[in-house]
Write an enzyme that holds these catalytic residues in place. Structure first.
Site, short mmCIF file in Angstrom:
data_model
loop_
_atom_site.label_atom_id
_atom_site.label_comp_id
_atom_site.label_asym_id
_atom_site.label_seq_id
_atom_site.Cartn_x
_atom_site.Cartn_y
_atom_site.Cartn_z
N ARG A 1 0.85 -0.74 0.00
CA ARG A 1 -0.06 -0.02 -0.22
C ARG A 1 0.78 1.19 -0.27
O ARG A 1 2.00 1.61 0.86
CB ARG A 1 -1.07 0.70 1.44
N HIS B 1 -3.63 3.70 4.70
CA HIS B 1 -4.52 3.38 5.17
C HIS B 1 -5.78 3.97 4.81
O HIS B 1 -7.03 3.16 4.03
CB HIS B 1 -4.48 2.87 6.57
N TYR C 1 4.23 5.04 11.83
CA TYR C 1 4.52 4.01 12.06
C TYR C 1 6.14 3.23 10.06
O TYR C 1 6.20 1.87 10.99
CB TYR C 1 3.23 2.79 11.80
#
Lengths: 326, 381
Positions: free
Chosen positions: B258, B262, B271
Site C-alpha cells: 500500500r 490506510h 509507523y
C-alpha cells in the site's frame, strides 16, 4: 388432526417447506445424520440428501456467514445454532450482514433465511445452554424475532418464517420441546409474523408473555380467576420484533393494567420496550404502572438456582395482585 | 511405537513473470491478446488516476473517508480480469479498481464514499456484492455464493478480496475450512500489502507466508508477485479454471504494498519509514507494465488525458446528484415496512415538512400529534 410435541411439529414444518420449495436447505452442526441434538431435523437428510441438509463444520460464524452468501444467491437457508448461548460467535454475521444486506444493497440483495436456536431454561443444563437472549436480536433493525409458544404455533410460525423474505431469528424454548402435545392440522398452515394472539380473554389485567412463559401466564391467570375472581387477559406475543403494538395497546386500553413476563434478564429487556409501547399508546387508560416479572440481572444462575430466577406462577400471581391493587 | 512423518509436508510456490527491473521470464509469459493487455493497462491506470483524484476530493471535503489502493493495481486487475461477468466478485473496501472493472460506475463509488446508501447498490444483473467493511466477514459470503452456484448447477466462480490483516480473523479460517470441506468454486485473493493500518505483517503472523495457511485446510495456496500483473493474471486464471472445473478453492497471496495511506484518516509516517516506501515505489506495478507494453508497441497515446476526462465527467455526474432524500432511509429495512417504521417515517416527514429548508437535526424532533397533555387523564381513578 394428529397430536404432536413441539419437536415433531417443527420437524413437520421443515419437511413441508423443503418439499414445497427446492431453494430451502438446512445447515448446522449435527443436523444431518444425527437429526440435530434435539432431533428437530430428524430424517431430513435421509429424505432430501446431504446437499440440502448439510452437516456443517463446527463454526457458528461459518454457518451464518455461508448461509448469508447462499441467501444472496437466492437460496433460502435454515440454519440451526445448537444453543442460543453459542450464537455470539456468529452475532457479527447476523448483525453486520444478514440484517443489513437489503439496506446496504438498496434492495438488490436480501437474506431470506431463518436462524433457529433453542433458548431458555428448564432442562437442567450447563452455562450457555439455558440463557434467553431475544433482546439482542429484537433490537436489530432488519431482523424479525419470533418465539412460538407450543407445537401448533411453532409449526405455523416456522413455515411463515421460512417463506418470509426477511431474515428471521427463530427461538425454540427447550422447556417446550417435549412438554406437551397439541393438535396440529394435517394441512400446512402459517401464522402472520408480527402479530400477537389473545390466548385468553379478560377485562381486569393483561398478562403479556411468549415462548415457555405463556404457559406460566395462563396458569397464573387460572389462579387469579379462581382465587381472586380476577378476569385476566393473556397475550401471546409470538413475534418479539416487529412488536405487535396495536394488539398490546388495544388490550391494555381495555384492562388498564399490564404485567410482562419473560425469561430474559430485566434491564433493557423486551419488557422495557413493551412497557414503553403501552405508555405511548395507552397511557391515559393505565390504572397502574406496568410491571415486569423476569429473570434477575445475573449472568448465569446455574440450574441449582434456576428456579429462583426464571419466572414462575407464584411470582406472576403476586405481581398481578399488586398491579390489581395499585 | 515410532514417530512417523505424515504425508503433508508442503511447499509454497511463488510466481513472478515480469519483475521490477523489467526482466521478463519469456517461458512463463502468458499469451494474452493485445486487446486484453491494453484493457489491463487501461484499468490499472484508471485505478491509479481515480485513486489520486479521490484523495483530492476527500481533502476538499467532497467525499468522506476512503481507502486508497495505490500500489495494488496489478493485484486487483490481474485477478479480476480472470472472471467472466457471470462469475461473482466479492470486494472488501479497497477494491475500487476491481469494482470499476466489474462495471460499477465511478459516480456510484463516489456516492458510496460520500455517504449515500445508493452507492452500495449493484446493477440488477451485476454479480457483485457491495463493499464490506468489517474485516474478513465477506469471506464466508463468497463460500456461500459458491455453494449456491454449485447447488443450482451454475458454473459460476466466486472471487473474494481481503488483506493481510484479514488472515488473523476467525472468518478467514472458517471460510477456508468450509470451502475446503465443501470443495466449492472460490478464489480467495489476499492482497498482502504488508500493513494492516499500523501493524506490519511480522506482528500479524509468525507464518513464513500467508499462502501456506491454505494448506492447513487442504486447499492449494500460491504466492505471487502482486505487483506483476502478468503473474497475477496467470495465477488467477489457473485458480478460476480449477474452480470452474470442479476442483475446488484456491488461496492466492499477492505480495504487494500500500503506497498510500490506510484510509484518508491515516498518517503512515507514524509507523513506517520513507525508505521503505521509496523501496516499494521502485517496484510500482504500473512502471514495469508500462515498459513491457511500450516494448511491445501497445501503449496508447493520450490515454491518461482520456481517463482523466472520463473521471472528470463522472465527478460532474456525482456532484449533480441531488441531496439525499432523508425519507429513503426507511425504504429497504424490510421487504414490507412494519407499522413502527411507517410511523417513524411519518414522524420524519412531519419534521421535514415543518422545516423544509434546513436538514433535520437530531435536537428538533416534533412531538407526535397523539402525545397527551398533562391534565387530560381519562382513567377511572
Amino acid at each position: 388432526m394428529p397430536k404432536l410435541n413441539m419437536v415433531k411439529a417443527l420437524n413437520t414444518a421443515l419437511f413441508e417447506e423443503m418439499a414445497r420449495d427446492p431453494d430451502v436447505l438446512v445447515l448446522g452442526e449435527d443436523v444431518g445424520v444425527d437429526g440435530g441434538v434435539f432431533r428437530v431435523t430428524d430424517d431430513l437428510q435421509r429424505k432430501f440428501g446431504s446437499q440440502r441438509v448439510i452437516d456443517s463444520p463446527l463454526a457458528e460464524a461459518g454457518i451464518i456467514g455461508t448461509a448469508v452468501g447462499m441467501a444472496l444467491y437466492g437460496l433460502k437457508p435454515i440454519c440451526e445454532i445448537q444453543f442460543s448461548g453459542f450464537a455470539f460467535q456468529c452475532f457479527h454475521q447476523i448483525e453486520n450482514h444478514a440484517a443489513r444486506y437489503r439496506s446496504r444493497s438498496q434492495g438488490r440483495f436480501h437474506c431470506q433465511m431463518v436462524i433457529r436456536m433453542p433458548y431458555g431454561g428448564g432442562v437442567r443444563a450447563l452455562e450457555h445452554h439455558t440463557e434467553s437472549e431475544e433482546q439482542f436480536y429484537a433490537h436489530i433493525p432488519g431482523l424479525k424475532m419470533v418465539i412460538p409458544s407450543g407445537p401448533r404455533t411453532a409449526r405455523a410460525l416456522l413455515a411463515a418464517a421460512i417463506r418470509d423474505p426477511d431474515p428471521v431469528i427463530f427461538f425454540e424454548a427447550k422447556a417446550l420441546y417435549h412438554a406437551a402435545k397439541e393438535d396440529v392440522p394435517d394441512e400446512s398452515e402459517t401464522l402472520p409474523l408480527g402479530r400477537a394472539q389473545v390466548a385468553r380473554e379478560g377485562g381486569d389485567l393483561t398478562l403479556i408473555a411468549y415462548g415457555a412463559m405463556l404457559r406460566v401466564a395462563l396458569e397464573a391467570a387460572d389462579v387469579l380467576q379462581t382465587e381472586d375472581g380476577a378476569s385476566v387477559e393473556v397475550l401471546d406475543l409470538l413475534t418479539i420484533s416487529p412488536l405487535d403494538r396495536a394488539t398490546l395497546v388495544a388490550s391494555v386500553a381495555k384492562t388498564g393494567r399490564a404485567v410482562v413476563v419473560h425469561e430474559a434478564p430485566r434491564s433493557f429487556g423486551p419488557g422495557a420496550e413493551i412497557a414503553a409501547s403501552i405508555m405511548d399508546g395507552a397511557f391515559l387508560s393505565l390504572e397502574a404502572p406496568v410491571r415486569r416479572v423476569t429473570a434477575y440481572d445475573v449472568a448465569f444462575a446455574g440450574f441449582a438456582r434456576e428456579k429462583a430466577t426464571v419466572p414462575d406462577v407464584p411470582r406472576v400471581v403476586a405481581a398481578a395482585r399488586e398491579t390489581l391493587a395499585f | 511405537m515410532p514417530r512417523t512423518l505424515l504425508e503433508p509436508r508442503f511447499q509454497v510456490e511463488h510466481l513472478s513473470i515480469l519483475d521490477s527491473e523489467g526482466t521478463l521470464d519469456t517461458a512463463l509469459e502468458p499469451k494474452l491478446a493485445p486487446d486484453e493487455l491494453r484493457a489491463l493497462w487501461r484499468a490499472m491506470l484508471l485505478g491509479r488516476r481515480l485513486d489520486e483524484r479521490m484523495v483530492r476530493l476527500q481533502r476538499q471535503g467532497r467525499i468522506g473517508t476512503f481507502a486508497p489502493l495505490k500500489g495494488q493495481e496489478a493485484s486487483q486487475i490481474g485477478s479480476v480480469a480472470a472472471l467472466r461477468t457471470t462469475d461473482w466478485m466479492v470486494p472488501s473496501f479497497r477494491e475500487t479498481a476491481a469494482m470499476i472493472w466489474r462495471g460499477w460506475p465511478i459516480e456510484r463509488l463516489l456516492l458510496f464514499f460520500a455517504g449515500y446508501l445508493e452507492g452500495g447498490q449493484p446493477a440488477p444483473a451485476q454479480h457483485d456484492l457491495p463493499v464490506t467493511i468489517p474485516v474478513a466477514t465477506q469471506l464466508p459470503h463468497a463460500v456461500g455464493l459458491a455453494y449456491a452456484a454449485q447447488y443450482r448447477g451454475d458454473d459460476a466462480v466466486v472471487m473474494v478480496y481481503f488483506g493481510d490483516g484479514a488472515t488473523s480473523e476467525g472468518d478467514f479460517h472458517e471460510a477456508l475450512n468450509f470451502a475446503g470441506v465443501w470443495q466449492v468454486p472460490v478464489v480467495f485473493v489476499c492482497q498482502n500489502n504488508q500493513w494492516a493500518i499500523s501493524v506490519p505483517l511480522k506482528k500479524q503472523t509468525h507464518s513464513r507466508t500467508l499462502a501456506q495457511k491454505a494448506h492447513a485446510y487442504g486447499v492449494p495456496g500460491l504466492q505471487v508477485d502482486g505487483n506483476d500483473v502478468l503473474a497475477v493474471r496467470v495465477a488467477a486464471g489457473e485458480a478460476v479454471a480449477r474452480a470452474r472445473a470442479g476442483q475446488g478453492p484456491t488461496l492466492l497471496e499477492c505480495i504487494t504494498y500500500r503506497l498510500g495511506v490506510h484510509t484518508t484518516a491515516d498518517d503512515p509516517t507514524k509507523y513506517r519509514s520513507e525508505e521503505e516506501v521509496a523501496a516499494w515505489e521502485r517496484k510500482d506495478p504500473l512502471t514495469r507494465f508500462r515498459a513491457y507494453l511500450e516494448g511491445r508497441g501497445l501503449l496508447e497515446a493520450g490515454l491518461e488525458e482520456t481517463l482523466d476526462a472520463e473521471i472528470a465527467e463522472a465527478v460532474r455526474r456525482f456532484e449533480a446528484t441531488p441531496p439525499a432524500d432523508a425519507l429513503a432511509m426507511f425504504d429497504h429495512v424490510y421487504a414490507e415496512p412494519p407499522a413502527h417504521l411507517v410511523a417513524q417515517r411519518e414522524e420524519l416527514a412531519r419534521r421535514l415538512a415543518a422545516n423544509p429548508a434546513a436538514p433535520p437535526a437530531d435536537s428538533d424532533a416534533v412531538p407526535p400529534d397523539a402525545t397527551p397533555m398533562r391534565g387530560q387523564r381519562l382513567t377511572r381513578r
